[in-house]
Design a protein around this motif. Structure first.
Motif, PDB file in Angstrom:
ATOM      1  N   LEU A 209       0.827  -1.209   0.000  1.00 63.04           N
ATOM      2  CA  LEU A 209       0.000   0.000   0.000  1.00 63.04           C
ATOM      3  C   LEU A 209       0.858   1.254   0.000  1.00 63.04           C
ATOM      4  O   LEU A 209       0.508   2.262  -0.631  1.00 63.04           O
ATOM      5  CB  LEU A 209      -0.939  -0.012   1.211  1.00 63.04           C
ATOM      6  N   GLU A 210       1.991   1.204   0.695  1.00 64.43           N
ATOM      7  CA  GLU A 210       2.881   2.360   0.720  1.00 64.43           C
ATOM      8  C   GLU A 210       3.464   2.615  -0.662  1.00 64.43           C
ATOM      9  O   GLU A 210       3.624   3.782  -1.090  1.00 64.43           O
ATOM     10  CB  GLU A 210       3.998   2.135   1.742  1.00 64.43           C
ATOM     11  N   LEU A 211       3.781   1.559  -1.386  1.00 66.11           N
ATOM     12  CA  LEU A 211       4.286   1.721  -2.751  1.00 66.11           C
ATOM     13  C   LEU A 211       3.231   2.354  -3.653  1.00 66.11           C
ATOM     14  O   LEU A 211       3.550   3.181  -4.522  1.00 66.11           O
ATOM     15  CB  LEU A 211       4.723   0.365  -3.314  1.00 66.11           C
ATOM     16  N   LEU A 212       1.980   1.973  -3.449  1.00 66.01           N
ATOM     17  CA  LEU A 212       0.900   2.587  -4.226  1.00 66.01           C
ATOM     18  C   LEU A 212       0.774   4.071  -3.885  1.00 66.01           C
ATOM     19  O   LEU A 212       0.570   4.914  -4.769  1.00 66.01           O
ATOM     20  CB  LEU A 212      -0.423   1.866  -3.962  1.00 66.01           C
ATOM     21  N   ARG A 213       0.898   4.395  -2.599  1.00 66.29           N
ATOM     22  CA  ARG A 213       0.811   5.803  -2.194  1.00 66.29           C
ATOM     23  C   ARG A 213       1.929   6.619  -2.857  1.00 66.29           C
ATOM     24  O   ARG A 213       1.712   7.771  -3.282  1.00 66.29           O
ATOM     25  CB  ARG A 213       0.906   5.920  -0.667  1.00 66.29           C
ATOM     26  N   LYS A 214       3.123   6.044  -2.948  1.00 66.50           N
ATOM     27  CA  LYS A 214       4.235   6.743  -3.579  1.00 66.50           C
ATOM     28  C   LYS A 214       3.980   6.985  -5.057  1.00 66.50           C
ATOM     29  O   LYS A 214       4.541   7.900  -5.650  1.00 66.50           O
ATOM     30  CB  LYS A 214       5.534   5.951  -3.391  1.00 66.50           C
ATOM     31  N   LYS A 215       3.135   6.143  -5.624  1.00 68.91           N
ATOM     32  CA  LYS A 215       2.758   6.332  -7.030  1.00 68.91           C
ATOM     33  C   LYS A 215       1.662   7.370  -7.182  1.00 68.91           C
ATOM     34  O   LYS A 215       1.194   7.654  -8.278  1.00 68.91           O
ATOM     35  CB  LYS A 215       2.271   5.001  -7.624  1.00 68.91           C
ATOM     36  N   GLY A 216       1.216   7.932  -6.053  1.00 63.23           N
ATOM     37  CA  GLY A 216       0.181   8.964  -6.106  1.00 63.23           C
ATOM     38  C   GLY A 216      -1.217   8.480  -5.800  1.00 63.23           C
ATOM     39  O   GLY A 216      -2.191   9.214  -5.975  1.00 63.23           O
ATOM     40  N   TYR A 217      -1.325   7.237  -5.329  1.00 59.84           N
ATOM     41  CA  TYR A 217      -2.639   6.679  -5.003  1.00 59.84           C
ATOM     42  C   TYR A 217      -3.195   7.274  -3.718  1.00 59.84           C
ATOM     43  O   TYR A 217      -2.443   7.591  -2.776  1.00 59.84           O
ATOM     44  CB  TYR A 217      -2.543   5.162  -4.817  1.00 59.84           C
ATOM     45  N   GLU A 218      -4.499   7.374  -3.669  1.00 64.09           N
ATOM     46  CA  GLU A 218      -5.194   7.672  -2.423  1.00 64.09           C
ATOM     47  C   GLU A 218      -5.743   6.344  -1.902  1.00 64.09           C
ATOM     48  O   GLU A 218      -6.516   5.671  -2.595  1.00 64.09           O
ATOM     49  CB  GLU A 218      -6.339   8.658  -2.654  1.00 64.09           C
ATOM     50  N   ILE A 219      -5.352   5.942  -0.711  1.00 64.36           N
ATOM     51  CA  ILE A 219      -5.751   4.660  -0.140  1.00 64.36           C
ATOM     52  C   ILE A 219      -6.728   4.891   1.006  1.00 64.36           C
ATOM     53  O   ILE A 219      -6.483   5.712   1.896  1.00 64.36           O
ATOM     54  CB  ILE A 219      -4.532   3.864   0.381  1.00 64.36           C
ATOM     55  N   THR A 220      -7.835   4.189   0.980  1.00 65.75           N
ATOM     56  CA  THR A 220      -8.847   4.264   2.036  1.00 65.75           C
ATOM     57  C   THR A 220      -9.075   2.865   2.567  1.00 65.75           C
ATOM     58  O   THR A 220      -9.250   1.922   1.792  1.00 65.75           O
ATOM     59  CB  THR A 220     -10.176   4.831   1.498  1.00 65.75           C
ATOM     60  N   GLN A 221      -9.065   2.727   3.890  1.00 65.03           N
ATOM     61  CA  GLN A 221      -9.248   1.406   4.490  1.00 65.03           C
ATOM     62  C   GLN A 221     -10.270   1.451   5.617  1.00 65.03           C
ATOM     63  O   GLN A 221     -10.411   2.464   6.303  1.00 65.03           O
ATOM     64  CB  GLN A 221      -7.925   0.872   5.055  1.00 65.03           C
ATOM     65  N   ASN A 222     -11.014   0.349   5.772  1.00 64.86           N
ATOM     66  CA  ASN A 222     -11.816   0.136   6.969  1.00 64.86           C
ATOM     67  C   ASN A 222     -11.517  -1.270   7.469  1.00 64.86           C
ATOM     68  O   ASN A 222     -10.539  -1.878   7.049  1.00 64.86           O
ATOM     69  CB  ASN A 222     -13.307   0.357   6.703  1.00 64.86           C
ATOM     70  N   GLU A 223     -12.326  -1.800   8.350  1.00 63.05           N
ATOM     71  CA  GLU A 223     -12.026  -3.100   8.948  1.00 63.05           C
ATOM     72  C   GLU A 223     -11.965  -4.230   7.925  1.00 63.05           C
ATOM     73  O   GLU A 223     -11.196  -5.176   8.065  1.00 63.05           O
ATOM     74  CB  GLU A 223     -13.072  -3.441  10.013  1.00 63.05           C
ATOM     75  N   ASP A 224     -12.793  -4.117   6.887  1.00 59.68           N
ATOM     76  CA  ASP A 224     -12.918  -5.246   5.960  1.00 59.68           C
ATOM     77  C   ASP A 224     -12.376  -4.974   4.558  1.00 59.68           C
ATOM     78  O   ASP A 224     -12.019  -5.905   3.847  1.00 59.68           O
ATOM     79  CB  ASP A 224     -14.393  -5.656   5.840  1.00 59.68           C
ATOM     80  N   LEU A 225     -12.344  -3.715   4.162  1.00 56.97           N
ATOM     81  CA  LEU A 225     -12.053  -3.422   2.764  1.00 56.97           C
ATOM     82  C   LEU A 225     -10.942  -2.399   2.617  1.00 56.97           C
ATOM     83  O   LEU A 225     -10.704  -1.573   3.499  1.00 56.97           O
ATOM     84  CB  LEU A 225     -13.321  -2.897   2.069  1.00 56.97           C
ATOM     85  N   THR A 226     -10.280  -2.469   1.480  1.00 59.09           N
ATOM     86  CA  THR A 226      -9.283  -1.476   1.098  1.00 59.09           C
ATOM     87  C   THR A 226      -9.671  -0.922  -0.266  1.00 59.09           C
ATOM     88  O   THR A 226      -9.975  -1.678  -1.184  1.00 59.09           O
ATOM     89  CB  THR A 226      -7.875  -2.111   1.012  1.00 59.09           C
ATOM     90  N   TYR A 227      -9.664   0.409  -0.375  1.00 55.41           N
ATOM     91  CA  TYR A 227     -10.001   1.057  -1.638  1.00 55.41           C
ATOM     92  C   TYR A 227      -8.800   1.861  -2.123  1.00 55.41           C
ATOM     93  O   TYR A 227      -8.059   2.458  -1.330  1.00 55.41           O
ATOM     94  CB  TYR A 227     -11.192   1.998  -1.483  1.00 55.41           C
ATOM     95  N   ALA A 228      -8.633   1.884  -3.440  1.00 57.00           N
ATOM     96  CA  ALA A 228      -7.537   2.638  -4.034  1.00 57.00           C
ATOM     97  C   ALA A 228      -8.074   3.506  -5.166  1.00 57.00           C
ATOM     98  O   ALA A 228      -8.847   3.040  -6.007  1.00 57.00           O
ATOM     99  CB  ALA A 228      -6.477   1.681  -4.568  1.00 57.00           C
ATOM    100  N   THR A 229      -7.654   4.770  -5.164  1.00 57.09           N
ATOM    101  CA  THR A 229      -8.002   5.673  -6.256  1.00 57.09           C
ATOM    102  C   THR A 229      -6.712   6.091  -6.945  1.00 57.09           C
ATOM    103  O   THR A 229      -5.857   6.752  -6.336  1.00 57.09           O
ATOM    104  CB  THR A 229      -8.730   6.923  -5.736  1.00 57.09           C
TER     105      THR A 229
END
Length: 285
Positions: A209-229
């Motif tokens: 997830l950190e690598l995705l963030r470095k690529k400019g992704y916005e990461i959203t997480q809750n208890e069950d799911l992870t979302y990437a924009t």
């Protein structure tokens, strides 16, 4: 047969008389429906309910037609007297949607208004059952077909709040939704492509997830799911753990797979071709 009896039975047609005779054979109280103002269909529905031990009071109103009698009788079998809705001016078709809502355990008062057609009420009922906010589609100026478009899009996770004016046509809304779908499809492609690249360098989920963030992704997480924009996109793409796909080793040294179901689909191959052409055109520009 006396003259009085003859005159009485002469008022009925053959089908009505048949229903009276069947009631007498079943030992039900035929007096409750032995009235020539009832059609043979209504007599049948009343007799049927009487034979099953139901209180038929709500069926005896002479204002009801065959359809209304059928709908009210059907509700009686679920222990519901819905004649009050008929008194308020609801049509038989509208009451049928109310009945279905009661059966499915939803708040029918949220859509039980005569301002809606039965088809519109049905779309609102489905929205409630699917967990979709009816406020997205409860404008009576929307046609049932447009309500269905908005409901389906909202159910599929599209942000449709405030996007469509009641003055818009079905075709206009369809085009708006198609553009939103294309944006999501392209974003899903980008996420899948980038996951394939970064998973080779990540040993844990957090690293991935950190690598995705470095690529400019916005990461959203809750208890069950992870979302990437992805950068330069607006679609929220769900990423989930799967039994097939990209892998990493977790803290307990277990192999965990991280993937998009979309990546596994044939649809991706088609989209890959389309996107490749799009990127090629963008580079030429």
């Amino acid at each position: 047969m006396t003259a009085v009896e003859y005159t009485l039975f002469e008022a009925y047609n053959e089908q009505q008389l048949s229903e009276i005779m069947k009631g007498m054979e079943q030992n039900v109280d035929v007096i409750q429906y032995a009235d020539p103002r009832y059609s043979d269909w209504q007599m049948w529905k009343i007799r049927e309910a009487l034979n099953d031990g139901l209180d038929v009071t709500s069926l005896l109103d002479h204002r009801w037609d065959d359809e209304m009698t059928s709908v009210l009788q059907f509700a009686l079998y679920d222990g519901m007297d819905l004649s009050s809705y008929a008194d308020k001016g609801f049509s038989a078709a509208q009451i049928q949607v109310v009945h279905k809502g009661f059966r499915n355990g939803i708040d029918v008062e949220a859509y039980a208004y005569t301002i809606y057609s039965s088809e519109q009420m049905n779309q609102l009922r489905q929205a409630l059952e699917e967990g979709v906010s009816i406020f997205l589609l409860n404008d009576p100026r929307y046609t049932p077909e447009i309500m269905s478009l908005i409901r389906t899009a909202a159910k599929d996770g599209y942000d449709v709040a405030g996007k469509f004016e009641p003055s818009m046509s079905y075709e206009e809304i369809s085009q708006e939704l198609l553009a939103m779908a294309n944006e999501r499809y392209y974003a899903r492609y980008v996420v899948s492509r980038d996951l394939r690249q970064v998973e080779q360098m990540a040993t844990t989920e957090n690293e991935l997830l950190e690598l995705l963030r470095k690529k400019g992704y916005e990461i959203t997480q809750n208890e069950d799911l992870t979302y990437a924009t992805p950068p330069d996109h607006t679609a929220l793409i769900e990423i989930e753990h799967s039994v097939a796909g990209y892998g990493y080793i977790d803290d307990a040294k277990n192999k965990v797979y991280y993937s998009l179901p979309f990546w596994q689909s044939e649809e991706f191959d088609v989209l890959w071709q389309r996107v490749s052409k799009r990127e090629s055109v963008d580079r030429e520009r």
